[in-house]
Structures are given as structure tokens and as C-alpha cells.
Design a protein around this motif. Structure first.
Motif, mmCIF file in Angstrom:
data_model
loop_
_atom_site.group_PDB
_atom_site.id
_atom_site.type_symbol
_atom_site.label_atom_id
_atom_site.label_comp_id
_atom_site.label_asym_id
_atom_site.label_seq_id
_atom_site.Cartn_x
_atom_site.Cartn_y
_atom_site.Cartn_z
ATOM 1 N N GLY A 9 0.809 -1.220 0.000
ATOM 2 C CA GLY A 9 0.000 0.000 0.000
ATOM 3 C C GLY A 9 0.839 1.266 0.000
ATOM 4 O O GLY A 9 1.685 1.452 0.874
ATOM 5 N N THR A 12 -0.421 6.658 3.506
ATOM 6 C CA THR A 12 0.243 7.613 4.378
ATOM 7 C C THR A 12 1.547 7.084 4.970
ATOM 8 O O THR A 12 2.558 7.785 4.968
ATOM 9 N N GLU A 38 1.210 -1.064 -4.751
ATOM 10 C CA GLU A 38 -0.067 -0.361 -4.584
ATOM 11 C C GLU A 38 -1.056 -0.802 -5.650
ATOM 12 O O GLU A 38 -0.744 -0.794 -6.827
ATOM 13 N N ASN A 45 -6.692 5.608 -0.756
ATOM 14 C CA ASN A 45 -7.764 5.464 0.241
ATOM 15 C C ASN A 45 -8.350 6.793 0.685
ATOM 16 O O ASN A 45 -9.357 6.826 1.382
ATOM 17 N N TRP A 46 -7.720 7.900 0.284
ATOM 18 C CA TRP A 46 -8.246 9.215 0.647
ATOM 19 C C TRP A 46 -9.017 9.832 -0.516
ATOM 20 O O TRP A 46 -9.433 10.983 -0.458
ATOM 21 N N TRP A 52 -13.048 4.130 0.589
ATOM 22 C CA TRP A 52 -13.225 4.451 2.005
ATOM 23 C C TRP A 52 -13.853 5.815 2.226
ATOM 24 O O TRP A 52 -14.137 6.200 3.372
ATOM 25 N N THR A 214 -14.412 4.664 10.481
ATOM 26 C CA THR A 214 -15.091 4.298 9.236
ATOM 27 C C THR A 214 -16.588 4.559 9.365
ATOM 28 O O THR A 214 -17.203 5.184 8.494
ATOM 29 N N SER A 217 -17.400 8.366 9.545
ATOM 30 C CA SER A 217 -17.425 9.018 8.233
ATOM 31 C C SER A 217 -18.723 8.703 7.492
ATOM 32 O O SER A 217 -19.316 9.567 6.852
ATOM 33 N N SER A 402 -1.139 9.994 13.828
ATOM 34 C CA SER A 402 -0.767 10.855 14.955
ATOM 35 C C SER A 402 0.718 11.120 15.119
ATOM 36 O O SER A 402 1.104 12.119 15.709
#
Ligand SMILES: Cc1cc2nc3c(=O)[nH]c(=O)nc-3n(C[C@H](O)[C@H](O)[C@H](O)COP(=O)(O)OP(=O)(O)OC[C@H]3O[C@@H](n4cnc5c(N)ncnc54)[C@H](O)[C@@H]3O)c2cc1C
Length: 435
Positions: A9, A12, A38, A45-46, A52, A214, A217, A402
Motif C-alpha cells: 500500500g 500515508t 499499490e 484510500n483518501w 473508504w 469508518t 465518516s 498521529s
């Protein structure tokens, strides 16, 4: 000899690790070649393609928690400040400055970016460092026991990528559904596909299976559709709100002292701050809406009958297992969000290597408990980094956005030589325990 770190993947975490590895190499410091495999595209995914999100919803955490955050590298003795300065070239603010958006963002009160804008930021970083990305879906993972020691092999439909270390990323498979093909049951991806097409959902009783980010959202989106009631089904006692004050945020940004807590204390902190917890923003906006309810339980079974979907929920009450049946007009299955999603990809030889290192059967619990300081499984060689499962042993910020700068430190500080018990770290010094 240059080592290779493969990442399943190009999301991030892959971008964060690849950026720091690129800066280390520019400084003349040895770092592995980071290769992401990937299936869709960098930061997919964003965007709506990843299944998602529709890309329009906003990031929950602050965008300043970017690929270098918290800019406190601890990898290269006496040159960590230089490394941090170099990482600021890949910061969120530098992205805004480079693309002429900085003043507007400040003037608008530094709003949380949409998921789509966040993906554009990540793609900008990946472009700056000429990130190595192999296009293809990893369909299986095996271990090659060659003369040079054990190496991972990632198989896509048309190629195999070999690596000395492997990192698994991502939240799971959004296409999963308890009743595939039934139009009254939507997977996460089907739900977001509809939202991206601006299709209005119209239903009386809607169920959303799963808690956490999830579900949050999806609730945020469902809210504006024509639905009478929305039932969120999750095993937790209730839908908790994450307090987002300094002390909780600090626990995510800085895991110093986490390992000196007992396992019971860590589990308690995770339950309060992470799993099945909605952000205060979501709670404020949505849960005040009296259409939304919570039902406690795990979905054991689903069946289509009389134009409805009947879900059998199992709950434990007073030590006894209790089953109840509930009918819905539409079910949105959020259970594809699963930190163990990669386990079915492991070939038998890979499973054997893991079980040998774990000293017993592979379970979610045994994997979580075996994650060491470098975010890899202790005593497993070749290295398998599982940051998505590192919350319990290493700190609640590692599975999410984070503390990506700490995450890349931990992973790039690991020894990929395949030496036995190579859970050693080359970082300058260890964290200090809480006083
Ligand atoms: C809707 C939503 C909102 C979120 N918001 C936040 C937030 O605001 N703050 C926060 O801290 N966390 C948030 N999270 C949690 C988030 O998942 C993580 O913080 C973070 O994105 C994880 O980064 P990652 O690199 O592990 O995975 P991702 O960025 O999700 O990347 C995973 C990549 O893997 C690819 N992939 C998947 N399977 C395969 C395969 N078999 N082969 C090849 N490629 C594959 C995907 O296409 C994707 O590009 C959110 C999660 C969701 C679902």
C-alpha cells in the motif's frame, strides 16, 4: 549491501517512511530502498477510488500531523536536527506554500482539509521524493529461503517483489459484505461509490455495522440522506466520544512512557481513546440527531427475508451468550475495516515463519502482543512491520496519522539484515519511562 523494505500500500505510512529514507540517503546515511506495492494509486484510500470515502469528508486529525510530525527524529546521532529540517520540506505547510494555498488556508482559520486534498498532499510528497511504487494488488505473501537468508516475496498478478523487510498498511478491504450481491446490503466501497455519484439513499431503517472512524465518516454522509433511523451496531457498551484535550492528544503524538503502563492500563486507554470511539466533532454533529441509535453486539448472521435484512446479533450478558434478531431495510457493512485483513494473503511458509516466531498460533492477540519497539514482530525474521497492530504495545498513535515521524524513525531504525533476534534498534537512545 542495500536492503529493501517493501510496503503493501502506497498510503500515508509508506509515503512517510519513503520520505525519511530519501532524506537519510541525501545526507549520506544508509537507509533501505522503500518500494510500495499499490493496487490503485498513491494515497488512493483518501480519494473516491479507494472505497473508504468520497473524498469530500474532512480529516479528523490536524493536517499539521503530517509525514514528519512531531519532527523529533532520533535516528542519526548529532544530525537529527538536520534530518528534521529536511523533513519540513515535506510538511503540510510547505505543500500549501508550494502550491500557492498557504495564505488562504490561514485566512480561513486553518480548516481540516478534505480527504481528497490530503491525498493531493501525500501525492505531492511522493512526487518530490520520486517514490518507488510498483502497481499491482498483492495477492499473496510468501518467504523465500535462499542462500542469502529469508526474504519476503510479494506476489501480484504479474510480478513478484522481493524484500528484506515488509510493512503492511491500510485499514482492510472495503469491498467486504455479509451478503454480497444483495442490493439491500452495501459494502463500505459500494456506499461511498453511491455517495460519490450523488445518489440519494432513501430507506426507513438503516443499520451501520462497525464503530470507529469508518462508521463515523459514513454517518456523517448518511445524515444528509432520506433515512428515518440509523442504528450503529458495534460490540462496545456504547458509542464513546474521544476527548480531544491536550492530555489525550499528547498520548497519541508522543508514546513516551506507554510501555511502562501495564497491559490492563494500555487496553483501558485504547478503549477510551481509540477503538469504536467517535471524535467529538462527529458526536456533536450527529449523535444529537435523534435518528441515530446504538445497538450493542456482534453480527453473527444475516439473511434476506420479506424485503428486509434480518441480522442476528450476539451479545454476552452476565457471562451468557444471547442472540437477538433485528430487521432493517438497508444494511451498510463496515466490517471490512479490519487490522488483520492481510492474514489470508499469507502463504503457508509465511504462516510457519510467523508461528515459529510467535511461539504459538497466529491470532490477533498474539500478533499485537509480539510487536516490539521497531513496530515489527519480535523474533520473526525476515522483519514484518505491523504498525496497524502496534497500538497496544507501542502507543495508540502508530496505527493512525498521529506520529508518522516517529513511526518512520522506528521502522528505519530496525535491522533488516535478518540476523536472529534482530529486534535491536539503532536509534540514538531509548525513551525515558514516565516519572
Ligand atoms: C474514512 C476514514 C477516515 C480516517 N480519518 C483519519 C483521521 O482523520 N486521522 C487519523 O489519524 N486517521 C484516520 N483514519 C485512519 C487511517 O486509516 C489511518 O490513519 C491511515 O490512513 C493509515 O495509513 P496507512 O498508510 O496505513 O493506509 P492507507 O493510507 O489507507 O493506505 C493503504 C493503501 O494500501 C492499498 N492496498 C490495500 N490493499 C492492497 C493490496 N492487497 N495490494 C496493494 N495495495 C493495497 C490501498 O489502495 C491504499 O492506497 C481514517 C480512516 C478512514 C477509513
Amino acid at each position: 549491501m542495500s536492503r529493501t523494505l517493501a510496503v503493501v500500500g502506497a498510503g500515508t505510512k509508506a509515503v512517510a517512511v519513503a520520505a525519511k529514507a530519501a532524506e537519510l540517503r541525501d545526507m549520506g546515511v544508509e537507509a533501505p530502498d522503500v518500494v510500495a506495492v499499490e493496487k490503485t494509486g498513491v494515497a488512493a484510500n483518501w480519494q473516491a477510488d479507494g472505497g473508504w470515502t468520497d473524498g469530500q469528508h474532512r480529516l479528523g486529525t490536524s493536517p499539521e500531523k503530517d509525514v514528519g510530525f512531531p519532527y523529533r527524529s532520533n535516528l542519526v546521532p548529532r544530525r537529527n536536527a538536520e534530518l528534521d529540517e529536511r523533513m519540513t520540506r515535506h510538511s503540510w505547510q510547505q505543500y500549501l506554500i508550494s502550491t500557492g494555498q498557504f495564505a488562504e488556508w490561514v485566512d480561513r482559520g486553518r480548516p481540516a482539509p478534505t480527504h481528497r486534498r490530503w491525498s493531493q498532499y501525500l501525492r505531492w510528497v511522493a512526487g518530490n521524493i520520486d517514490m518507488s511504487v510498483v502497481t499491482g494488488e498483492v495477492q499473496s505473501i510468501s518467504v523465500d529461503t535462499g542462500a542469502d537468508g529469508h526474504r519476503w516475496q510479494l506476489h501480484t498478478a504479474d510480478q513478484t517483489v522481493e524484500a528484506d523487510g515488509l510493512m503492511i498498511t491500510g485499514p482492510g478491504q472495503p469491498e467486504r459484505s455479509i451478503l454480497p450481491g444483495n442490493p439491500r446490503v452495501l459494502s463500505i466501497a459500494q456506499f461511498w461509490h453511491r455517495a460519490a455519484q450523488h445518489e440519494l439513499i432513501s430507506a426507513e431503517r438503516v443499520a451501520v455495522i462497525g464503530g470507529g472512524e469508518t462508521a463515523a465518516s459514513m454517518l456523517n454522509e448518511l445524515f444528509r440522506h432520506r433515512v428515518s433511523t440509523i442504528t450503529v451496531i458495534s460490540p462496545q457498551v456504547t458509542l464513546f466520544t474521544r476527548g480531544e484535550g491536550y492530555f489525550e492528544n499528547a498520548l497519541f503524538s508522543d508514546p513516551t512512557g506507554w510501555t511502562s503502563l501495564t497491559m490492563a492500563e494500555r487496553r483501558d486507554a485504547l478503549m477510551r481513546t481509540d477503538r469504536g470511539v467517535f471524535s467529538a466533532r462527529v458526536q456533536d454533529a450527529l449523535l444529537a440527531d435523534d435518528r441515530i441509535r446504538h445497538l450493542r453486539g456482534r453480527v453473527a448472521h444475516a439473511v434476506a427475508r420479506d424485503g428486509r435484512i434480518r441480522l442476528t446479533l450476539s451479545t454476552i450478558k452476565g457471562g451468557e451468550s444471547l442472540e437477538t434478531v433485528h430487521g432493517f431495510d438497508l444494511v451498510i457493512d463496515g466490517s471490512g475495516a479490519d487490522a488483520l485483513w492481510f492474514v489470508p494473503l499469507l502463504a503457508q511458509d509465511a504462516l510457519d515463519v510467523l508461528e515459529l516466531g510467535l511461539g504459538g498460533p497466529l491470532t490477533g492477540e498474539s500478533l499485537q502482543e509480539a510487536i516490539g519497539d521497531d513496530l515489527a514482530l519480535t523474533d520473526v525474521s525476515p522483519k514484518l512491520f505491523l504498525p496497524g497492530l502496534a497500538g497496544l504495545t507501542q502507543g495508540p498513535g502508530f496505527p493512525n496519522l498521529s506520529c508518522l515521524g516517529l513511526l518512520s524513525d522506528r521502522i528505519l531504525g530496525a535491522d533488516l539484515s535478518g540476523a536472529p533476534h534482530s529486534s535491536t534498534s539503532r536509534r540514538g537512545h531509548e525513551h525515558q519511562p514516565i516519572r
